[in-house]
Write a protein that holds these residues in place. Structure first.
Motif, mmCIF file in Angstrom:
data_model
loop_
_atom_site.group_PDB
_atom_site.id
_atom_site.type_symbol
_atom_site.label_atom_id
_atom_site.label_comp_id
_atom_site.label_asym_id
_atom_site.label_seq_id
_atom_site.Cartn_x
_atom_site.Cartn_y
_atom_site.Cartn_z
ATOM 1 N N GLY A 31 0.790 -1.220 0.000
ATOM 2 C CA GLY A 31 0.000 0.000 0.000
ATOM 3 C C GLY A 31 0.821 1.267 0.000
ATOM 4 N N ALA A 32 0.094 2.378 0.005
ATOM 5 C CA ALA A 32 0.718 3.699 -0.036
ATOM 6 C C ALA A 32 1.376 4.028 1.300
ATOM 7 C CB ALA A 32 -0.332 4.745 -0.389
ATOM 8 N N SER A 33 2.296 4.994 1.262
ATOM 9 C CA SER A 33 2.963 5.473 2.470
ATOM 10 C C SER A 33 2.749 6.975 2.599
ATOM 11 C CB SER A 33 4.459 5.170 2.425
ATOM 12 O OG SER A 33 4.702 3.787 2.351
ATOM 13 N N LEU A 34 2.820 7.450 3.844
ATOM 14 C CA LEU A 34 2.629 8.876 4.113
ATOM 15 C C LEU A 34 3.885 9.462 4.729
ATOM 16 C CD1 LEU A 34 0.735 11.397 4.381
ATOM 17 C CD2 LEU A 34 0.198 10.556 6.687
ATOM 18 N N ILE A 130 -9.860 12.268 5.660
ATOM 19 C CA ILE A 130 -10.069 11.556 4.390
ATOM 20 C C ILE A 130 -8.809 10.783 4.006
ATOM 21 C CG2 ILE A 130 -10.470 11.874 1.911
ATOM 22 C CD1 ILE A 130 -12.232 14.306 2.673
ATOM 23 N N ILE A 131 -7.657 11.417 4.154
ATOM 24 C CA ILE A 131 -6.393 10.738 3.850
ATOM 25 C C ILE A 131 -6.198 9.547 4.776
ATOM 26 C CG2 ILE A 131 -3.890 11.003 3.833
ATOM 27 C CD1 ILE A 131 -4.321 13.922 3.028
ATOM 28 N N GLN A 132 -6.519 9.736 6.056
ATOM 29 C CA GLN A 132 -6.387 8.637 7.016
ATOM 30 C C GLN A 132 -7.282 7.463 6.633
ATOM 31 O OE1 GLN A 132 -8.964 7.830 9.481
ATOM 32 N NE2 GLN A 132 -7.738 6.185 10.383
ATOM 33 N N ARG A 133 -8.493 7.751 6.211
ATOM 34 C CA ARG A 133 -9.416 6.677 5.822
ATOM 35 C C ARG A 133 -8.902 5.930 4.597
ATOM 36 N NH1 ARG A 133 -14.390 9.126 3.467
ATOM 37 N NH2 ARG A 133 -13.045 9.066 1.623
ATOM 38 N N GLU A 134 -8.408 6.660 3.609
ATOM 39 C CA GLU A 134 -7.944 6.014 2.371
ATOM 40 C C GLU A 134 -6.653 5.225 2.587
ATOM 41 O OE1 GLU A 134 -9.693 5.843 -0.400
ATOM 42 O OE2 GLU A 134 -11.257 6.964 0.653
ATOM 43 N N LEU A 135 -5.880 5.583 3.615
ATOM 44 C CA LEU A 135 -4.681 4.821 3.934
ATOM 45 C C LEU A 135 -4.986 3.586 4.766
ATOM 46 C CD1 LEU A 135 -2.182 7.695 4.858
ATOM 47 C CD2 LEU A 135 -1.995 6.175 2.886
ATOM 48 N N GLY A 136 -6.166 3.556 5.370
ATOM 49 C CA GLY A 136 -6.545 2.470 6.256
ATOM 50 C C GLY A 136 -7.101 1.260 5.539
ATOM 51 N N PRO A 137 -7.511 0.245 6.293
ATOM 52 C CA PRO A 137 -8.080 -0.973 5.698
ATOM 53 C C PRO A 137 -9.277 -0.656 4.807
ATOM 54 C CG PRO A 137 -7.660 -1.273 8.038
ATOM 55 C CD PRO A 137 -7.461 0.173 7.757
ATOM 56 N N ARG A 142 -4.562 1.118 -0.036
ATOM 57 C CA ARG A 142 -4.057 -0.228 0.221
ATOM 58 C C ARG A 142 -3.551 -0.910 -1.039
ATOM 59 N NH1 ARG A 142 -2.224 -0.063 4.594
ATOM 60 N NH2 ARG A 142 -1.982 -2.336 4.515
ATOM 61 N N THR A 143 -4.012 -0.478 -2.211
ATOM 62 C CA THR A 143 -3.557 -1.072 -3.473
ATOM 63 C C THR A 143 -2.707 -0.095 -4.268
ATOM 64 O OG1 THR A 143 -5.607 -0.371 -4.565
ATOM 65 C CG2 THR A 143 -5.566 -2.589 -3.603
ATOM 66 N N SER A 144 -2.242 0.959 -3.610
ATOM 67 C CA SER A 144 -1.472 2.000 -4.291
ATOM 68 C C SER A 144 -0.001 1.925 -3.905
ATOM 69 C CB SER A 144 -2.028 3.379 -3.926
ATOM 70 O OG SER A 144 -1.256 4.408 -4.492
ATOM 71 N N SER A 145 0.838 2.429 -4.794
ATOM 72 C CA SER A 145 2.276 2.526 -4.516
ATOM 73 C C SER A 145 2.698 3.977 -4.299
ATOM 74 C CB SER A 145 3.082 1.926 -5.674
ATOM 75 O OG SER A 145 2.815 0.552 -5.821
ATOM 76 N N ALA A 146 1.729 4.864 -4.120
ATOM 77 C CA ALA A 146 2.034 6.287 -3.944
ATOM 78 C C ALA A 146 2.792 6.519 -2.648
ATOM 79 C CB ALA A 146 0.748 7.107 -3.952
ATOM 80 N N ARG A 147 3.746 7.413 -2.706
ATOM 81 C CA ARG A 147 4.457 7.866 -1.520
ATOM 82 C C ARG A 147 4.039 9.321 -1.314
ATOM 83 N NH1 ARG A 147 4.449 3.280 -1.327
ATOM 84 N NH2 ARG A 147 6.157 1.806 -1.650
ATOM 85 N N LEU A 148 2.953 9.505 -0.572
ATOM 86 C CA LEU A 148 2.325 10.811 -0.407
ATOM 87 C C LEU A 148 3.078 11.636 0.633
ATOM 88 C CD1 LEU A 148 -0.009 12.797 -0.989
ATOM 89 C CD2 LEU A 148 -1.330 11.588 0.772
ATOM 90 N N VAL A 149 3.510 12.844 0.247
ATOM 91 C CA VAL A 149 4.208 13.751 1.149
ATOM 92 C C VAL A 149 3.361 15.003 1.338
ATOM 93 C CG1 VAL A 149 6.245 15.195 1.516
ATOM 94 C CG2 VAL A 149 6.487 12.939 0.479
ATOM 95 N N LEU A 150 3.034 15.309 2.573
ATOM 96 C CA LEU A 150 2.325 16.542 2.915
ATOM 97 C C LEU A 150 3.351 17.518 3.472
ATOM 98 C CD1 LEU A 150 -0.783 14.992 4.740
ATOM 99 C CD2 LEU A 150 -0.465 15.411 2.286
ATOM 100 N N CYS A 151 3.410 18.707 2.908
ATOM 101 C CA CYS A 151 4.438 19.679 3.291
ATOM 102 C C CYS A 151 3.796 21.012 3.633
ATOM 103 C CB CYS A 151 5.441 19.850 2.150
ATOM 104 S SG CYS A 151 6.744 21.074 2.468
ATOM 105 N N GLY A 152 4.375 21.718 4.597
ATOM 106 C CA GLY A 152 3.836 23.028 4.944
ATOM 107 C C GLY A 152 4.763 23.801 5.854
#
Length: 489
Positions: A31-34, A130-137, A142-152
Motif C-alpha cells: 500500500g501507499a505510504s505517508l 479523508i487521507i487517514q481513511r484512504e490509507l486504512g483498511p 491499500r492497493t497504491s504505490s504512492a508515496r504521499l508527502v504533505l508539506c507546509g
C-alpha cells in the motif's frame, strides 16, 4: 538518486526523501505510504521537494490560498497533467480526489508531494481524516504505490497533523523537519571565510538560505569592515524584502491573533527578559496570562523553551529566528525612521545595542550548538545534554550564570557527571577572573550531588584570551580555550 548540484547541503534531507520515495511496496507492508515535511518558511522545502519529484518522476502540487472548489480544480488539472489521463470534470470533493490519486499510482513507488498543505486543510478541515481513511483498511491506498508527502510552513498546523488524537497520528513513515543551516554550513553558503564576519552575519539572518539567494540577491559582505554598510543596504533598507520579513514571519502564523501582544513577548525575550516572570513584568501582564502566547510561539517554532540544566524546574525562552531578534532589538523601536530611509543614523546609534543584546547572546547559542555537535572531540565523551545553567553562591549572595553546560547521560545510582562548564564572551578578552568564576561554580556544584572530578572549564572567546590564561591552558587539560577559528573549523 543523486542530489542535484543546484541543491546546497541538505544531504541528510535528500537521502531521507529518496529512501522514502523509492522504498519497495513489499518493505512497507503493502500500500501507499505517508510522509510529512515541515519547517519554517524560506528554508528550501519546496525547492527540495520539486527536485525530488523531478528526479523520481513523481508529482509535485503546490496549493494556494483558495476556496475548496478552486483548489480541487487546480489539483485535478495537476493530476491530469502528470498522469496524462483524461479527467472529464474537476473532483466534487476531496473524497473523490484522494481516492483517484491513490488509484493513479499503482505500478511502482512514486512520490506525490502536496506543498502548502495547511492552505488546503484550512478550507477543507476533513482532508486529514479523508487521507487517514484512504490509507486504512479498505481504502484506496491499500492497493497504491504512492508515496504521499504533505508539506507546509505553518508549524502549528503541521505539528498538529501527527499529534495527540489527530487522524493521521501513527500513519506517517517519514517525519522530516527542514531546519536552517548550521553556523558552519551557513558561512560556507554565504561564501564567508572570516569567522568573526560569519558570526555577525549569522546574528542577523541566521541559517535561512532564502535570505541570501532571494532576499538580498546574493549581496554578501566580504570583510568585517563592510558589515555595517551591508546591514544598512539590506536588513535596514525599506526597498529590500528582508526589511519586513520579521513582521511577515509572525503575521503568517494563523494561530497568532493578537500581533501586538506577541511582538511585546518577543521584544521582552530579545531584550534579555527570558524567564516567565521577566517577560510578564516587561509587558505588564500577570505570569499566568502569558502562558498561552508563549505556548503559541513555541508551537510556531519561533521561540524555544530551554531548561536550566543546573536548576530543575526553571526555564528560559530563546527566540529561534535571529532575524526576529534583530527586528525586535534594533528595528521595531525605530521603525518610523527606517521607513523614511534614515538607516545610517539608526544604525550608528543602535550598533552597540546590536553587539550586546543581539550578537552576545547569539554567540553563546552558537557555542552551545558547537559543543552539541563536536562534544566528542572536546571532552571524554559526547554530552547527552547541552544548555545553560545557574549556580547559587550563598556566601557571596550572588548567582553564577553558566553559558555552556555539558552533562553526561544520567546513570542509575550514580551522581550526574558534569563534562564541562563554560563561559562565552563576544567582545571581552577572557582572563583568569573568568576562569575563577567557573572554578567557583564547579566547587559549589560538587556538594549538590554532581560529579565534577573531571569537569573541563571551557572558555569561548570572540575577542581572544590573555597570555596568562593561554599559558595556563597549555599545561592543564582541564582548561579548554575555544576561539572563533576553532568554532568554525
Amino acid at each position: 538518486m543523486d542530489k542535484p548540484p543546484r541543491i546546497f547541503g541538505r544531504a541528510r534531507e535528500w537521502d531521507g526523501l529518496a529512501a522514502f520515495a523509492t522504498r519497495p511496496t513489499a518493505v512497507t507492508g503493502g500500500g501507499a505510504s505517508l510522509g510529512v515535511v515541515s519547517g519554517r518558511r524560506r528554508q528550501g522545502k519546496s525547492f527540495l521537494l520539486q527536485a525530488m519529484a523531478e528526479a523520481a518522476g513523481g508529482m509535485y502540487f503546490a496549493a494556494t490560498e483558495a476556496t475548496e472548489t478552486e483548489s480541487l480544480r487546480l489539483f485535478t488539472e495537476a493530476l491530469a497533467r502528470h498522469t496524462r489521463e483524461f479527467i472529464d470534470a474537476p473532483f466534487r470533493d476531496w473524497n473523490g480526489a484522494i481516492a483517484h490519486l491513490f488509484h493513479s499510482f499503482r505500478d511502482r513507488p512514486s512520490i506525490v508531494a502536496i506543498d502548502e498543505f495547511p492552505f488546503l486543510s484550512k478550507t477543507s478541515p476533513a482532508l486529514p481524516s479523508i487521507i487517514q481513511r484512504e490509507l486504512g483498511p479498505g481504502g484506496s491506498g491499500r492497493t497504491s504505490s504512492a508515496r504521499l508527502v504533505l508539506c507546509g510552513s505553518a508549524m502549528s498546523v503541521m505539528g498538529g497533523l501527527l499529534a495527540g488524537q489527530a487522524p493521521l497520528r501513527g500513519r506517517a513513515s517519514l517525519e522530516l523537519v527542514v531546519q536552517p543551516f548550521r553556523h558552519r554550513e551557513s558561512a560556507e553558503f554565504w561564501g564567508i571565510t572570516d569567522p568573526r564576519l560569519a558570526v555577525l552575519v549569522h546574528a542577523v539572518v541566521g541559517g535561512t538560505p532564502a535570505y541570501r539567494s532571494e532576499f538580498t540577491q546574493g549581496d554578501s559582505p566580504a570583510t568585517v569592515e563592510e558589515f555595517d554598510a551591508w546591514v544598512v543596504r539590506t536588513a535596514l533598507n525599506p526597498q529590500t524584502p528582508l526589511f519586513r520579513e520579521a513582521r511577515y514571519l509572525l503575521a503568517e502564523e494563523s494561530a497568532i491573533r493578537d500581533p501586538a501582544l506577541y511582538h511585546s513577548v518577543l521584544a521582552a525575550i530579545a531584550g534579555g527578559n527570558n524567564t516567565n516572570g521577566g517577560i510578564a513584568s516587561f509587558i505588564g501582564r500577570k505570569t499566568d496570562h502569558i502562558t498561552h502566547p508563549l505556548n503559541v510561539l513555541e508551537d510556531c517554532a519561533l521561540i524555544a523553551r530551554e531548561p536550566d540544566l543546573l536548576r530543575p524546574g526553571r526555564v528560559r525562552f530563546r527566540i529561534v529566528e535571529p532575524l526576529i531578534t534583530f527586528y525586535e532589538a534594533i528595528m521595531r523601536k525605530r521603525w518610523a525612521e527606517l521607513e523614511i530611509h534614515r538607516a545610517e543614523q539608526v544604525w550608528s546609534t543602535t550598533r552597540q545595542t546590536f553587539l550586546t543584546q543581539v550578537v552576545g547572546p547569539h554567540f553563546e547559542a552558537l557555542c552551545r550548538a558547537f559543543v552539541l555537535e563536536s562534544g566528542d572531540t572536546l571532552f571524554a565523551e559526547h554530552p547527552a545534554e547541552v544548555g545553560s545553567g545557574t549556580v547559587n553562591d550563598p556566601e557571596n549572595r550572588a548567582q553564577i550564570e553558566i553559558d555552556v553546560v555539558a552533562l553526561s547521560a544520567q546513570q542509575a545510582n550514580n551522581p550526574r557527571r558534569i563534562l564541562s562548564l563554560g563561559e562565552a564572551k563576544w567582545g571581552e578578552v577572557i582572563g583568569h577572573h573568568h576562569l575563577h568564576r567557573l572554578a567557583r561554580a564547579r566547587d559549589l556544584l560538587q556538594p549538590k550531588g554532581y560529579d565534577t572530578e573531571d569537569t573541563v572549564l571551557a572558555l569561548y572567546g570572540g575577542a581572544g584570551f590573555t597570555a596568562e590564561l593561554t599559558a595556563a591552558a597549555a599545561t592543564d587539560d582541564r582548561i579548554l580555550l575555544v576561539d572563533l577559528n576553532r568554532l568554525y573549523s
